[in-house]
Design a protein around this motif. Sequence first.
Motif, PDB file in Angstrom:
ATOM      1  N   ALA A 185      89.814 -23.056  14.504  1.00  0.00           N
ATOM      2  CA  ALA A 185      89.916 -21.696  13.994  1.00  0.00           C
ATOM      3  C   ALA A 185      88.952 -20.761  14.697  1.00  0.00           C
ATOM      4  CB  ALA A 185      89.701 -21.695  12.482  1.00  0.00           C
TER       5      ALA A 185
ATOM      6  N   GLY B 234     100.653 -25.495   8.186  1.00  0.00           N
ATOM      7  CA  GLY B 234     100.135 -25.292   6.836  1.00  0.00           C
ATOM      8  C   GLY B 234     100.022 -23.807   6.509  1.00  0.00           C
ATOM      9  N   GLN B 235     100.356 -22.958   7.485  1.00  0.00           N
ATOM     10  CA  GLN B 235     100.183 -21.511   7.293  1.00  0.00           C
ATOM     11  C   GLN B 235     101.328 -20.866   6.535  1.00  0.00           C
ATOM     12  OE1 GLN B 235     100.026 -23.121  10.214  1.00  0.00           O
ATOM     13  NE2 GLN B 235      98.158 -22.623  11.293  1.00  0.00           N
ATOM     14  N   GLY B 236     102.390 -21.623   6.229  1.00  0.00           N
ATOM     15  CA  GLY B 236     103.443 -21.062   5.380  1.00  0.00           C
ATOM     16  C   GLY B 236     104.497 -20.253   6.109  1.00  0.00           C
TER      17      GLY B 236
ATOM     18  N   TYR C 235      98.467 -20.897  17.594  1.00  0.00           N
ATOM     19  CA  TYR C 235      97.002 -21.021  17.685  1.00  0.00           C
ATOM     20  C   TYR C 235      96.524 -19.608  17.979  1.00  0.00           C
ATOM     21  CZ  TYR C 235      98.948 -21.381  22.269  1.00  0.00           C
ATOM     22  OH  TYR C 235      99.726 -21.136  23.359  1.00  0.00           O
ATOM     23  N   GLY C 236      95.213 -19.390  17.908  1.00  0.00           N
ATOM     24  CA  GLY C 236      94.692 -18.049  18.162  1.00  0.00           C
ATOM     25  C   GLY C 236      95.331 -17.024  17.224  1.00  0.00           C
TER      26      GLY C 236
ATOM     27  N   GLN D 248      94.802 -18.151   3.397  1.00  0.00           N
ATOM     28  CA  GLN D 248      94.200 -18.301   4.716  1.00  0.00           C
ATOM     29  C   GLN D 248      92.718 -17.928   4.671  1.00  0.00           C
ATOM     30  OE1 GLN D 248      95.724 -19.251   7.931  1.00  0.00           O
ATOM     31  NE2 GLN D 248      96.947 -20.179   6.321  1.00  0.00           N
TER      32      GLN D 248
ATOM     33  N   GLY E  95      96.887 -10.548  12.878  1.00  0.00           N
ATOM     34  CA  GLY E  95      96.710 -11.949  12.471  1.00  0.00           C
ATOM     35  C   GLY E  95      95.556 -12.092  11.487  1.00  0.00           C
ATOM     36  N   ILE E  96      95.598 -13.177  10.687  1.00  0.00           N
ATOM     37  CA  ILE E  96      94.532 -13.397   9.697  1.00  0.00           C
ATOM     38  C   ILE E  96      94.041 -14.846   9.703  1.00  0.00           C
ATOM     39  CG2 ILE E  96      96.142 -13.927   7.808  1.00  0.00           C
ATOM     40  CD1 ILE E  96      92.798 -12.028   7.471  1.00  0.00           C
ATOM     41  N   GLY E  97      94.763 -15.739  10.404  1.00  0.00           N
ATOM     42  CA  GLY E  97      94.532 -17.189  10.259  1.00  0.00           C
ATOM     43  C   GLY E  97      93.133 -17.673  10.587  1.00  0.00           C
TER      44      GLY E  97
ATOM     45  N   THR F 284     101.890 -14.316  13.734  1.00  0.00           N
ATOM     46  CA  THR F 284     102.332 -13.030  13.190  1.00  0.00           C
ATOM     47  C   THR F 284     102.310 -11.944  14.271  1.00  0.00           C
ATOM     48  OG1 THR F 284     101.501 -13.749  11.056  1.00  0.00           O
ATOM     49  CG2 THR F 284     101.989 -11.396  11.301  1.00  0.00           C
TER      50      THR F 284
ATOM     51  N   ASN G  23     102.635 -11.424   3.170  1.00  0.00           N
ATOM     52  CA  ASN G  23     102.545 -12.133   1.890  1.00  0.00           C
ATOM     53  C   ASN G  23     101.077 -12.213   1.494  1.00  0.00           C
ATOM     54  OD1 ASN G  23     102.266 -14.093  -0.149  1.00  0.00           O
ATOM     55  ND2 ASN G  23     104.175 -15.076   0.464  1.00  0.00           N
TER      56      ASN G  23
ATOM     57  N   THR H  66     106.757 -16.842   5.093  1.00  0.00           N
ATOM     58  CA  THR H  66     106.409 -15.498   5.559  1.00  0.00           C
ATOM     59  C   THR H  66     107.380 -14.989   6.620  1.00  0.00           C
ATOM     60  OG1 THR H  66     104.780 -16.465   7.061  1.00  0.00           O
ATOM     61  CG2 THR H  66     103.978 -15.663   4.947  1.00  0.00           C
ATOM     62  N   PHE H  67     107.889 -15.886   7.460  1.00  0.00           N
ATOM     63  CA  PHE H  67     108.856 -15.416   8.460  1.00  0.00           C
ATOM     64  C   PHE H  67     110.200 -15.082   7.812  1.00  0.00           C
ATOM     65  CE2 PHE H  67     107.077 -15.353  12.721  1.00  0.00           C
ATOM     66  CZ  PHE H  67     105.813 -15.857  12.457  1.00  0.00           C
TER      67      PHE H  67
ATOM     68  N   VAL I 150      99.029  -4.563   7.784  1.00  0.00           N
ATOM     69  CA  VAL I 150     100.021  -4.761   6.727  1.00  0.00           C
ATOM     70  C   VAL I 150     100.110  -6.251   6.395  1.00  0.00           C
ATOM     71  CG1 VAL I 150     102.480  -4.572   6.173  1.00  0.00           C
ATOM     72  CG2 VAL I 150     101.319  -2.730   7.435  1.00  0.00           C
TER      73      VAL I 150
ATOM     74  N   GLY J  86      97.821 -29.917   8.884  1.00  0.00           N
ATOM     75  CA  GLY J  86      96.631 -29.209   9.361  1.00  0.00           C
ATOM     76  C   GLY J  86      96.454 -29.397  10.848  1.00  0.00           C
TER      77      GLY J  86
HETATM   78  N1  MCN Z   1     100.233 -13.336   7.362  1.00  0.00           N
HETATM   79  C1  MCN Z   1     100.682 -12.320   6.551  1.00  0.00           C
HETATM   80  N2  MCN Z   1     100.328 -11.023   6.839  1.00  0.00           N
HETATM   81  C2  MCN Z   1      99.518 -10.730   7.898  1.00  0.00           C
HETATM   82  C3  MCN Z   1      99.043 -11.783   8.721  1.00  0.00           C
HETATM   83  C4  MCN Z   1      99.428 -13.084   8.428  1.00  0.00           C
HETATM   84  O1  MCN Z   1     101.377 -12.580   5.576  1.00  0.00           O
HETATM   85  N3  MCN Z   1      99.189  -9.472   8.184  1.00  0.00           N
HETATM   86  C5  MCN Z   1     100.633 -14.729   7.129  1.00  0.00           C
HETATM   87  C6  MCN Z   1     101.515 -15.221   8.266  1.00  0.00           C
HETATM   88  O2  MCN Z   1     102.820 -14.823   8.233  1.00  0.00           O
HETATM   89  C7  MCN Z   1     101.270 -16.713   8.233  1.00  0.00           C
HETATM   90  C8  MCN Z   1      99.802 -16.790   7.841  1.00  0.00           C
HETATM   91  O3  MCN Z   1      99.513 -15.564   7.154  1.00  0.00           O
HETATM   92  O4  MCN Z   1     102.092 -17.322   7.272  1.00  0.00           O
HETATM   93  C9  MCN Z   1      98.862 -16.927   9.059  1.00  0.00           C
HETATM   94  O5  MCN Z   1      99.313 -16.047  10.028  1.00  0.00           O
HETATM   95  P1  MCN Z   1      98.599 -15.721  11.429  1.00  0.00           P
HETATM   96  O6  MCN Z   1      97.359 -14.970  11.194  1.00  0.00           O
HETATM   97  O7  MCN Z   1      99.628 -15.132  12.295  1.00  0.00           O
HETATM   98  O8  MCN Z   1      98.150 -17.126  12.018  1.00  0.00           O
HETATM   99  P2  MCN Z   1      99.101 -18.308  12.557  1.00  0.00           P
HETATM  100  O9  MCN Z   1     100.260 -18.437  11.680  1.00  0.00           O
HETATM  101  O10 MCN Z   1      99.302 -18.169  14.003  1.00  0.00           O
HETATM  102  O11 MCN Z   1      98.185 -19.545  12.264  1.00  0.00           O
HETATM  103  C10 MCN Z   1      97.205 -19.997  13.176  1.00  0.00           C
HETATM  104  C11 MCN Z   1      95.841 -20.001  12.549  1.00  0.00           C
HETATM  105  C12 MCN Z   1      94.939 -20.819  13.383  1.00  0.00           C
HETATM  106  S1  MCN Z   1      94.831 -20.466  15.020  1.00  0.00           S
HETATM  107  C13 MCN Z   1      94.224 -21.857  12.847  1.00  0.00           C
HETATM  108  S2  MCN Z   1      93.128 -22.641  13.843  1.00  0.00           S
HETATM  109  C14 MCN Z   1      94.412 -22.235  11.460  1.00  0.00           C
HETATM  110  C15 MCN Z   1      94.924 -21.120  10.619  1.00  0.00           C
HETATM  111  O12 MCN Z   1      95.945 -20.507  11.210  1.00  0.00           O
HETATM  112  N4  MCN Z   1      94.904 -23.457  11.185  1.00  0.00           N
HETATM  113  C16 MCN Z   1      95.378 -23.715   9.912  1.00  0.00           C
HETATM  114  N5  MCN Z   1      95.092 -21.405   9.307  1.00  0.00           N
HETATM  115  C17 MCN Z   1      95.458 -22.661   8.935  1.00  0.00           C
HETATM  116  N6  MCN Z   1      95.906 -22.908   7.676  1.00  0.00           N
HETATM  117  C18 MCN Z   1      96.345 -24.148   7.368  1.00  0.00           C
HETATM  118  N7  MCN Z   1      96.786 -24.381   6.116  1.00  0.00           N
HETATM  119  N8  MCN Z   1      96.350 -25.168   8.284  1.00  0.00           N
HETATM  120  C19 MCN Z   1      95.880 -24.977   9.529  1.00  0.00           C
HETATM  121  O13 MCN Z   1      95.906 -25.970  10.413  1.00  0.00           O
END
Ligand code: MCN
Length: 797
Positions: free
Chosen positions: A376, A518-520, A557-558, A689, A751-753, A562, A682, A524-525, A679, A258
């Motif tokens: 986040a 932890g984002q997998g 981050y941010g 997320q 992005g969705i994180g 993706t 996964n 996904t990549f 789109v 995390g």
């Molecule tokens: N994804 C997808 N389809 C999309 C968008 C995303 O399948 N249209 C998938 C991605 O491929 C990825 C995951 O969802 O496996 C998150 O993708 P993305 O939105 O690109 O975000 P990041 O991978 O850059 O993750 C960063 C984001 C941030 S900034 C924080 S803060 C946060 C978050 O992720 N910290 C996390 N989620 C977290 N989740 C976990 N488990 N641990 C953290 O520390």
Amino acid sequence: MTLVDPRRDPAAAAPVPNGFGPMLRKEDGRFVRGRGRFVDDIDLPGMLHGAVLRSPYAHARIVSIDTGGALAHPKVRAVITGADLERRGMAWLPTLSHDVAAVLATDKVRYQGQEIAFVVAEDRYSARDALALIDVEYEPLAPVVDARRALDPDAPLVRDEVPGRADNHVFDWEAGDAAATDAAFAAAEHVSTCDLLYPRVHPAPLETCGIVAALDPVTDRLVVHCTTQAPHAHRTLYATLTGIPEHRIRIVAPDIGGGFGNKVALYPGYLCAVYAATITGAPVKWTEDRSENLMSTSFARDYHMHGEIAATKDGRITGLRVRVLADHGAFNGTSQPSKFPAGFFHIFTGSYAIQAAHCRVTGVYTNKAPGGVAYACSFRITEASYLVERMVDVLAFDLGLDPAQVRRKNLLRPEQFPYRCATGWVYDSGDYPRALEQALEMAEYAELRAEQAQRRAEYERTGEGALLGIGLSTFTEAVGAGPKKQMDIGGLGMADAAELSVHPDGTAELRLSCMSQGQGHETTFAQIIAHELGISPYAVNVVQGDTDRTPFGLGTYGSRSTPVSGAAAATAARRVRERAKLVAAAMLEISPADLEWEAGRWQVRGDPAAGASLAEIARAAHGSLELPDDLEGQLSGRCVYNPPNLTFPFGAYVCVVEVDPGTGQVRVRRFVAVDDCGVRINPTVVEGQIHGGLADGIGMALMEVLAFDTDGNHLGASFMDYLLPTALECPSWELGQTVTPSPHHPLGAKGIGESATVGAPAAVVNAVLDAIGVRHADMPLTPAQVWSAMRGRPLRT
Ligand code: MCN
Ligand code: CUM
């Protein structure tokens, strides 16, 4: 939903159709078996252990430091103080926000928990024991704890080491058109104002921060194993700060438990461990404990906001004005694109068509830990989104309108995209009304309102029963920084590279600059490559987190992985595919123009039986096949992706709460979340997320806060006091989705994180206040806060 089981033989596993779709995470095989490898699992021969001595005071002059007692401890190898670092020019180091920060305090301490000395011993226990043997004489000073007092003429000066500095002012920054906004307000039929605090909170990852620093005596290189969300950026920073050239530094981020933004910054403990490794010649490990993490590493938010919203009497918004006081703690150490002192806060008009908007942000120093933005946050979009979503509800409250109606009236329409907002962001795509209507339908909004009225009547008649509240949030996010022309961190442009090699047997290795916490990403990549090359995601090995093995990029981050690295990976795969076409043409002795791509193979147009699969092409590319002169052998591709714009995911949330009027206790009964991240690569990972972010939203709205007493004592240094949400506080989430692809992303993905963390707090707060019929009360809405607010006296942190 059927899931592909990773325990099956990878070769036998059916590829997810198109590469995209729900599949279990590849990395979870090791995590659920307890076989993850985290920084604290690393144990090098002869390794020493560091511990940090921290200040008990929020503000005090250091009169003297006597390390003699600690040095006499039989297992202590070294004690480092600010004076030692000062001799090497390392006591103060530049931050990412144009300031400097103390590594170890020399002149005075500026917040409780600040680093004063670093003990290196043969084991962790001895290092910790020896901390008590260091004698520091302090002269306590009055602290400035409340940001609202920081600019008072008699406020204690936090940064008196800067000659000529007379106050605690850090910066003033503004965005939007002040004159046009003033004019809109002057002409407004109605104006609502509200003071809102987004309290100081903490990302609190399960794994705290840590490092193992080692000088390799054979190669003479610095090898750093560290909890970092941005390995390459950290390598550049270590080179700048230590003077060791970059090619002699290797940063390795193993599994990370995390990050949530907490692991973006460089902390004093890291630099002390590196320094300790250089003076002792031994590897040095330093791992924070929970209290250290909560007290001294990057906090988030701490924005005091004064919002003003102008509208017609029937609720059409005509202007939005915000004045922010930002508490930056003792050093301006926020990790964000360097041209944006308030991050991306200036997207505060959110999902609404508001063309008269202006914000002004003033940053101040206080005697609290530095940091900022993390958790986040999408670089302060959490604060911006909370502000506008709360102000829309305040407006509805004042005008006696339904908050859903006010939103309907003001949401951007699909035909307005691409949309340039009042502060210059260009939203790429969206259909906001559709998401809102879907969420209201899922929630059965009209029925909920009827139940609410019935329950309220019942409570008024009998004084019994829970009150029902319904809260909405229709938010817009902006994630995927760069473009690098506008955005850099520490002078590094925000672009990412990806490299893809197809092995002779047709399986592949993808090397990334982003770093999963932890984002997998390993899953996904791999799916992105599977989608582009028509191979199984199990046939793609994703390499990340080692600067010796991965190309340069700015990290995770941010929610940029993706949008930026994902686009780089897709583009690299397309380049591989084009290369494979030329190889196939040579194999089949045919013109490339006569080939078409179909399900993982290049085949002859009009004669699909004639063709070659990617594996056959890879074998040929590595073999003795005669290739045209301009075609290199092997099968690889790379891409450095500089995004043309951010991606703008969005969502519509409906939170339903029940409030016990006797105790102020809140129960979240339902949470409907319709998210649009374009789109979905996964859907299962995306939903995970969102689940996490929604839980964050409940946490911040109802329980999380880093509180301080008037002496600057930190009141949340353990999980007994800093409350995190658990499954008990969370309902079973009800998720919906719409899919509006990003027009500029090669996969149409956004992005969705962080979406749910950005969007959820306002929905929860709006729901609670809706239940109790109160115009505004600040987070966290603890039982005490709700109880007080119901009696007209909301508490102020
Ligand atoms: N994804 C997808 N389809 C999309 C968008 C995303 O399948 N249209 C998938 C991605 O491929 C990825 C995951 O969802 O496996 C998150 O993708 P993305 O939105 O690109 O975000 P990041 O991978 O850059 O993750 C960063 C984001 C941030 S900034 C924080 S803060 C946060 C978050 O992720 N910290 C996390 N989620 C977290 N989740 C976990 N488990 N641990 C953290 O520390
Ligand atoms: Cu601002 S928390 Mo995330 O961007 O690592």
